[in-house]
Design a protein around this motif. Structure first.
Motif, PDB file in Angstrom:
ATOM      1  N   MET A  45       0.817  -1.208   0.000  1.00  0.00           N
ATOM      2  CA  MET A  45       0.000   0.000   0.000  1.00  0.00           C
ATOM      3  C   MET A  45       0.858   1.268   0.000  1.00  0.00           C
ATOM      4  N   LYS A  46       2.022   1.218   0.645  1.00  0.00           N
ATOM      5  CA  LYS A  46       2.870   2.421   0.692  1.00  0.00           C
ATOM      6  C   LYS A  46       3.361   2.765  -0.707  1.00  0.00           C
TER       7      LYS A  46
ATOM      8  N   ALA B  88      -7.959  13.364   4.020  1.00  0.00           N
ATOM      9  CA  ALA B  88      -6.838  12.756   3.311  1.00  0.00           C
ATOM     10  C   ALA B  88      -5.935  11.991   4.274  1.00  0.00           C
ATOM     11  N   VAL B  89      -5.645  12.603   5.438  1.00  0.00           N
ATOM     12  CA  VAL B  89      -4.810  11.911   6.433  1.00  0.00           C
ATOM     13  C   VAL B  89      -5.525  10.647   6.905  1.00  0.00           C
ATOM     14  N   GLY B  90      -6.837  10.778   7.159  1.00  0.00           N
ATOM     15  CA  GLY B  90      -7.623   9.624   7.590  1.00  0.00           C
ATOM     16  C   GLY B  90      -7.572   8.505   6.578  1.00  0.00           C
ATOM     17  N   PHE B  91      -7.750   8.856   5.309  1.00  0.00           N
ATOM     18  CA  PHE B  91      -7.692   7.855   4.241  1.00  0.00           C
ATOM     19  C   PHE B  91      -6.342   7.142   4.251  1.00  0.00           C
ATOM     20  N   GLY B  92      -5.267   7.951   4.340  1.00  0.00           N
ATOM     21  CA  GLY B  92      -3.929   7.372   4.305  1.00  0.00           C
ATOM     22  C   GLY B  92      -3.676   6.419   5.455  1.00  0.00           C
TER      23      GLY B  92
ATOM     24  N   VAL C  53      -5.909   5.053   7.754  1.00  0.00           N
ATOM     25  CA  VAL C  53      -6.861   3.950   7.921  1.00  0.00           C
ATOM     26  C   VAL C  53      -6.614   2.853   6.887  1.00  0.00           C
ATOM     27  N   THR C  54      -6.341   3.234   5.635  1.00  0.00           N
ATOM     28  CA  THR C  54      -6.084   2.213   4.620  1.00  0.00           C
ATOM     29  C   THR C  54      -4.868   1.368   4.988  1.00  0.00           C
ATOM     30  N   LEU C  55      -3.820   2.024   5.493  1.00  0.00           N
ATOM     31  CA  LEU C  55      -2.634   1.262   5.906  1.00  0.00           C
ATOM     32  C   LEU C  55      -2.972   0.313   7.048  1.00  0.00           C
TER      33      LEU C  55
ATOM     34  N   PHE D  63      -3.067  -3.748   7.088  1.00  0.00           N
ATOM     35  CA  PHE D  63      -2.253  -4.479   8.065  1.00  0.00           C
ATOM     36  C   PHE D  63      -2.987  -5.723   8.563  1.00  0.00           C
ATOM     37  N   LEU D  64      -4.349  -5.645   8.624  1.00  0.00           N
ATOM     38  CA  LEU D  64      -5.140  -6.770   9.137  1.00  0.00           C
ATOM     39  C   LEU D  64      -5.270  -7.900   8.115  1.00  0.00           C
ATOM     40  N   VAL D  65      -5.245  -7.575   6.821  1.00  0.00           N
ATOM     41  CA  VAL D  65      -5.521  -8.616   5.830  1.00  0.00           C
ATOM     42  C   VAL D  65      -4.281  -9.148   5.128  1.00  0.00           C
ATOM     43  N   ARG D  66      -3.161  -8.392   5.198  1.00  0.00           N
ATOM     44  CA  ARG D  66      -2.018  -8.829   4.392  1.00  0.00           C
ATOM     45  C   ARG D  66      -1.193  -9.872   5.162  1.00  0.00           C
ATOM     46  N   PRO D  67      -0.429 -10.693   4.422  1.00  0.00           N
ATOM     47  CA  PRO D  67       0.450 -11.650   5.097  1.00  0.00           C
ATOM     48  C   PRO D  67       1.636 -10.914   5.703  1.00  0.00           C
TER      49      PRO D  67
END
Lengths: 319, 121
Positions: free
Chosen positions: A225-226, B18-22, B24-26, B30-34
């Motif tokens: 994502m980064k 924009a900060v929230g989007f950045g 929260v998406t990260l 973090f919860l779904v990626r290996p």
């Protein structure tokens, strides 16, 4: 009062969502256009004519493992892409897509764009430095030097247009253009386009990302994502510089018959198409040549342009 | 445009969004990626071999010179924006003043050129 706040919030959400969607689809447009220019089809598999490709790409990057190299500065490593993305996205706040459709109207709109855009440089410099690896730091340094240099030429090239329009308010600038500024400022427009290509690191000036020398430049160590944030920011910046060119030189939303925002989008996408076309056509510059062109040729030209514009305006006015 | 609220409030809201989007998406990703780090994967990039230099390089002084030049010219540009906006009203007087200012800056520019600050060897 409550209605006003509601409308303001709605505008922000609409612009934010559309900006993200457009940015995502710009990657598709770019691949498709370049594909056809090279007699290929471009993305075709995901959805009809590959229309769902950006969504698939986004999901894939979202699910990817997030790697932080052991030499990296952890906090800055996360902070840099967010900073780059946020600065790119908040630039949309002052762009007037139509006479009455902008998130907000600042009387220093031009200054706002230029000052926020220079914070974006910081994100890239930090990304290169925080990776703790040699290719990113070289890419980051190059990128910073290039963007700072070309920001000067970008800034100077629009002064001519500002002198004619007599305002820093983007809405007033468009309203003042009964004849498009490009007619009075052709030199400034050409310099603006060249400087914009340098400022947003696009071919032929994509030196920070020169694959043959620097792997992927400042985002070599970034994944998932980064990495997507840098990508989004790059395309968002492309939309912003093209919007600014439309507003400053091409008369913004002005045009016959069709509603304003349609004209704005036509001009905007014509410029974006031109940027993609340039990418498909030109080879990359060498870094020393590139800096030489900027500092030794473009800077004197823009300064001369300001002086000439000043003299001619006074002659015409009969000051 | 908005009489009840300052025109900078929407900018702040957009900034928060924009900060929230950045962030929260990260966090969500973090919860779904290996997550499967091991030393080889976390080593700095080098094409197929162990890295033999670190990323803490000495920075060429050229870049510092460019930043100095940037500061000079960008301050000049910032000074010129308000001037450009009112240029029609101040006329020849304003023109002469800015012309003198540009000439003074050009002297510095020529000096930097003569000293080789604009060369990339």
């Amino acid at each position: 009062m409550l209605l006003e706040i509601g409308i303001a919030l709605l505008k922000i959400i609409v612009v934010f969502a559309l900006a993200l969607l457009t940015v995502a689809y710009l990657t598709y447009i770019e691949r498709k256009v370049i594909g056809h220019m090279q007699v290929r089809m471009g993305p075709m598999r995901v959805g009809p004519h590959g229309l769902l490709q950006p969504i698939a790409d986004g999901l894939k990057l979202f699910m990817k493992e997030d790697i932080v190299p052991y030499e990296a500065y952890r906090f800055t490593f996360y902070f840099a892409p967010i900073l780059t993305l946020v600065t790119a996205l908040i630039l949309f706040a002052v762009i007037p897509f139509d006479k009455h459709f902008a998130i907000t109207r600042l009387n220093i709109g031009v200054m706002y764009i230029l000052s926020i855009a220079s914070v974006g440089v910081l994100g890239i410099l930090l990304a290169g430095w925080a990776s703790g690896s040699k290719y990113p730091i070289l890419g980051g340094l190059r990128s910073a030097a290039q963007m700072l240099s070309y920001e000067i030429f970008l800034g100077f090239s629009i002064i001519g247009a500002l002198m004619i329009s007599g305002s820093l308010d983007l809405v007033k600038i468009v309203e003042s253009q009964h004849v498009w500024n490009i007619v009075y400022q052709p030199v400034a427009f050409v310099i603006y386009i060249i400087a914009a290509l340098g400022e947003i690191n696009r071919v032929p000036f994509d030196l920070p990302e020169a694959e043959t020398e620097l792997v992927a430049g400042f985002h070599t160590e970034y994944s998932g994502m980064k990495f997507a944030y840098f990508f989004l920011a790059e395309y968002a910046n492309m939309i912003i510089v093209c919007s600014m060119a439309t507003i400053l030189f091409l008369g913004g939303w002005r045009g016959p018959v069709l509603p304003g925002f349609v004209w704005f989008l036509i001009k905007l996408f014509a410029l974006i198409y031109f940027f993609i076309w340039v990418r498909a056509t030109f080879p990359r510059y060498r870094y020393d040549q590139f800096m030489k062109i900027g500092w030794k040729i473009m800077l004197p030209i823009v300064l001369a342009n300001i002086v000439v514009t000043g003299v001619v305006m006074m002659m015409v006015q009969g000051g | 445009m908005y009489h009840a609220i300052s025109e900078y409030v929407p900018v702040l809201i957009l900034l928060a969004l924009a900060v929230g989007f950045g962030v929260v998406t990260l966090l969500v990703s973090f919860l779904v990626r290996p997550n499967d780090p091991y030393p080889d994967k976390l080593s700095p990039y080098e094409c197929g071999i162990d890295p033999f230099t670190t990323g803490k390089l000495q920075i060429p002084v050229r870049f510092f010179v460019i930043v100095m030049l940037f500061l000079l010219f960008d301050v000049e540009a910032v000074f010129m924006y308000p001037w450009a906006a009112v240029y029609k009203k101040i006329g020849w007087y304003g023109f002469v003043e800015m012309f003198l200012f540009i000439v003074i800056l050009l002297v510095g520019y020529i000096y930097a050129w003569a000293k080789g600050a604009l060369e990339w060897e």
